[in-house]
Write an enzyme that holds these catalytic residues in place. Sequence first.
Site, PDB file in Angstrom:
ATOM      1  N   LYS A  72       0.887  -1.179   0.000  1.00  0.00           N
ATOM      2  CA  LYS A  72       0.000   0.000   0.000  1.00  0.00           C
ATOM      3  C   LYS A  72       0.911   1.211   0.000  1.00  0.00           C
ATOM      4  CE  LYS A  72      -2.433   1.778   3.627  1.00  0.00           C
ATOM      5  NZ  LYS A  72      -3.580   2.064   4.534  1.00  0.00           N
ATOM      6  N   GLN A 143     -12.330   8.074  11.073  1.00  0.00           N
ATOM      7  CA  GLN A 143     -12.322   6.629  11.361  1.00  0.00           C
ATOM      8  C   GLN A 143     -13.407   6.218  12.358  1.00  0.00           C
ATOM      9  OE1 GLN A 143     -10.202   4.652   9.726  1.00  0.00           O
ATOM     10  NE2 GLN A 143      -9.098   6.378   8.800  1.00  0.00           N
ATOM     11  N   THR A 226      -2.873   5.411  17.678  1.00  0.00           N
ATOM     12  CA  THR A 226      -1.412   5.579  17.696  1.00  0.00           C
ATOM     13  C   THR A 226      -0.755   4.665  16.672  1.00  0.00           C
ATOM     14  OG1 THR A 226      -1.465   6.245  19.997  1.00  0.00           O
ATOM     15  CG2 THR A 226       0.634   5.439  19.165  1.00  0.00           C
TER      16      THR A 226
HETATM   17  P1  NAD Z   1      -9.362  12.704  11.752  1.00  0.00           P
HETATM   18  O1  NAD Z   1      -8.397  13.788  11.400  1.00  0.00           O
HETATM   19  O2  NAD Z   1     -10.579  12.523  10.937  1.00  0.00           O
HETATM   20  O3  NAD Z   1      -9.807  12.858  13.287  1.00  0.00           O
HETATM   21  C1  NAD Z   1      -8.840  13.133  14.261  1.00  0.00           C
HETATM   22  C2  NAD Z   1      -9.353  12.775  15.637  1.00  0.00           C
HETATM   23  O4  NAD Z   1      -8.321  13.063  16.594  1.00  0.00           O
HETATM   24  C3  NAD Z   1     -10.536  13.603  16.089  1.00  0.00           C
HETATM   25  O5  NAD Z   1     -11.259  12.869  17.054  1.00  0.00           O
HETATM   26  C4  NAD Z   1      -9.878  14.840  16.715  1.00  0.00           C
HETATM   27  O6  NAD Z   1     -10.723  15.487  17.653  1.00  0.00           O
HETATM   28  C5  NAD Z   1      -8.698  14.193  17.410  1.00  0.00           C
HETATM   29  N1  NAD Z   1      -7.518  15.061  17.518  1.00  0.00           N
HETATM   30  C6  NAD Z   1      -6.969  15.825  16.545  1.00  0.00           C
HETATM   31  N2  NAD Z   1      -5.859  16.434  17.015  1.00  0.00           N
HETATM   32  C7  NAD Z   1      -5.721  16.049  18.305  1.00  0.00           C
HETATM   33  C8  NAD Z   1      -4.788  16.334  19.334  1.00  0.00           C
HETATM   34  N3  NAD Z   1      -3.747  17.140  19.114  1.00  0.00           N
HETATM   35  N4  NAD Z   1      -4.965  15.750  20.532  1.00  0.00           N
HETATM   36  C9  NAD Z   1      -5.991  14.912  20.761  1.00  0.00           C
HETATM   37  N5  NAD Z   1      -6.905  14.583  19.820  1.00  0.00           N
HETATM   38  C10 NAD Z   1      -6.780  15.158  18.614  1.00  0.00           C
HETATM   39  O7  NAD Z   1      -8.469  11.368  11.773  1.00  0.00           O
HETATM   40  P2  NAD Z   1      -8.949   9.866  11.567  1.00  0.00           P
HETATM   41  O8  NAD Z   1      -8.831   9.520  10.132  1.00  0.00           O
HETATM   42  O9  NAD Z   1     -10.222   9.627  12.274  1.00  0.00           O
HETATM   43  O10 NAD Z   1      -7.752   9.095  12.304  1.00  0.00           O
HETATM   44  C11 NAD Z   1      -7.636   9.116  13.716  1.00  0.00           C
HETATM   45  C12 NAD Z   1      -6.304   8.498  14.100  1.00  0.00           C
HETATM   46  O11 NAD Z   1      -6.272   7.127  13.696  1.00  0.00           O
HETATM   47  C13 NAD Z   1      -5.091   9.144  13.439  1.00  0.00           C
HETATM   48  O12 NAD Z   1      -4.060   9.246  14.410  1.00  0.00           O
HETATM   49  C14 NAD Z   1      -4.698   8.156  12.362  1.00  0.00           C
HETATM   50  O13 NAD Z   1      -3.335   8.238  12.013  1.00  0.00           O
HETATM   51  C15 NAD Z   1      -5.032   6.862  13.061  1.00  0.00           C
HETATM   52  N6  NAD Z   1      -5.221   5.696  12.186  1.00  0.00           N
HETATM   53  C16 NAD Z   1      -4.771   4.504  12.646  1.00  0.00           C
HETATM   54  C17 NAD Z   1      -4.920   3.372  11.882  1.00  0.00           C
HETATM   55  C18 NAD Z   1      -4.459   2.043  12.412  1.00  0.00           C
HETATM   56  O14 NAD Z   1      -4.433   1.062  11.663  1.00  0.00           O
HETATM   57  N7  NAD Z   1      -4.120   1.935  13.661  1.00  0.00           N
HETATM   58  C19 NAD Z   1      -5.519   3.462  10.615  1.00  0.00           C
HETATM   59  C20 NAD Z   1      -6.017   4.690  10.179  1.00  0.00           C
HETATM   60  C21 NAD Z   1      -5.863   5.809  10.980  1.00  0.00           C
END
Ligand code: NAD
Length: 326
Positions: A72, A143, A226
């Site tokens: 990917k 997500q 994370t």
């Molecule tokens: P998004 O940008 O749509 O949402 C971000 C979320 O984090 C919101 O709830 C927001 O309020 C919060 N946020 C933003 N900045 C912040 C901060 N400084 N402190 C605390 N909270 C904060 O992102 P998303 O697409 O929903 O992704 C959320 C997280 O999941 C990201 O860190 C992303 O990298 C991670 N992710 C992980 C996987 C995995 O496989 N583990 C896969 C996809 C995304």
Amino acid sequence: MQTGDVLIVGEDICQQVVGRKDAFDAVEAVFGAMARGDAYNFPVIREAIGYADALYGFKSGFDRAGQVLGLKSGGYWPGNMEKGLTNHQSTVCLFDPDTGRLSALVGGNYLTAVRTAASSSVSIAHLARRDAKVLGMVGAGHQSAFQLRAAVEQRDFDKVVAWNPHPEMLPRLAAVAEELGLAFGAVIPEELGAQADVIITITSAFEPLVMTDWIKPGTHVACMGTDTKGKQEVDPALLAKAAVFTDEVAQSVSIGEAQHAVARGMISQDDITPIGAVINGDHAGRTNPDQITLFDGTGVGLQDLAVASVAARLAQEQGLAGHAAL
Ligand code: NAD
């Protein structure tokens, strides 16, 4: 020169053909294969390219059991929103493991969300108490709705409690809960810990949002946000208190939630169990109803390849895939 047929499966087709059950089955199977040593992820590349503020990289691997090879590629373009595009962009390339030929190009954006939700959902299926009733959501971004929809299929939940650092984002999640026929309450994080039997954290936080003392005995916590060095969602003491599971130990200790507890010497990598061992029946998983279980879902390339291969197969079977000669 020979040309080969390459399947093209765009974002719309992925959404049309890959459902939550398909993603759950594919992710559960590949976690099991990883724990048996039948599938392995290659080192992840992720670089700031010094242009458009973008982070770009590759996740790749080979699943010998499922005969899936590929990568990917994509990353994060923070300026995309104003162009009407999502900030996270990715595409999966699948190769024939027998010949190395490119076999499919598959859109990776929807699949990333659905495979990440499948990952926490697999952890709930294998680790949460059977009698879990209240789901706690920490996070309300892109997500979170996928996470919520997948989680509620694993237990007979009757209520969702949620907290987000940016409260204005919560109504969107409330609407999803309502659509699913679940009661919804926006609460402070202490209250979320007091009520929830299962907690999913899915934020971009760089400091702990959930404290150990707030979590009641028997809770299952899926830490899903994370996925990079420096990010953090929960108190590292929680990992010392809980039975810790992960998709891949190497990622858990380096870019996952466990990086902080390991760096502080609170746990070692030997304290972390691949969830595949539970799936394969080689580890008991939860051993008593009062135990706190924690799943560190870091997101591995093989998850992407697993769901992309399902998308390619179903799109082809249903006559929905495009074709290119390469
Ligand atoms: P998004 O940008 O749509 O949402 C971000 C979320 O984090 C919101 O709830 C927001 O309020 C919060 N946020 C933003 N900045 C912040 C901060 N400084 N402190 C605390 N909270 C904060 O992102 P998303 O697409 O929903 O992704 C959320 C997280 O999941 C990201 O860190 C992303 O990298 C991670 N992710 C992980 C996987 C995995 O496989 N583990 C896969 C996809 C995304």
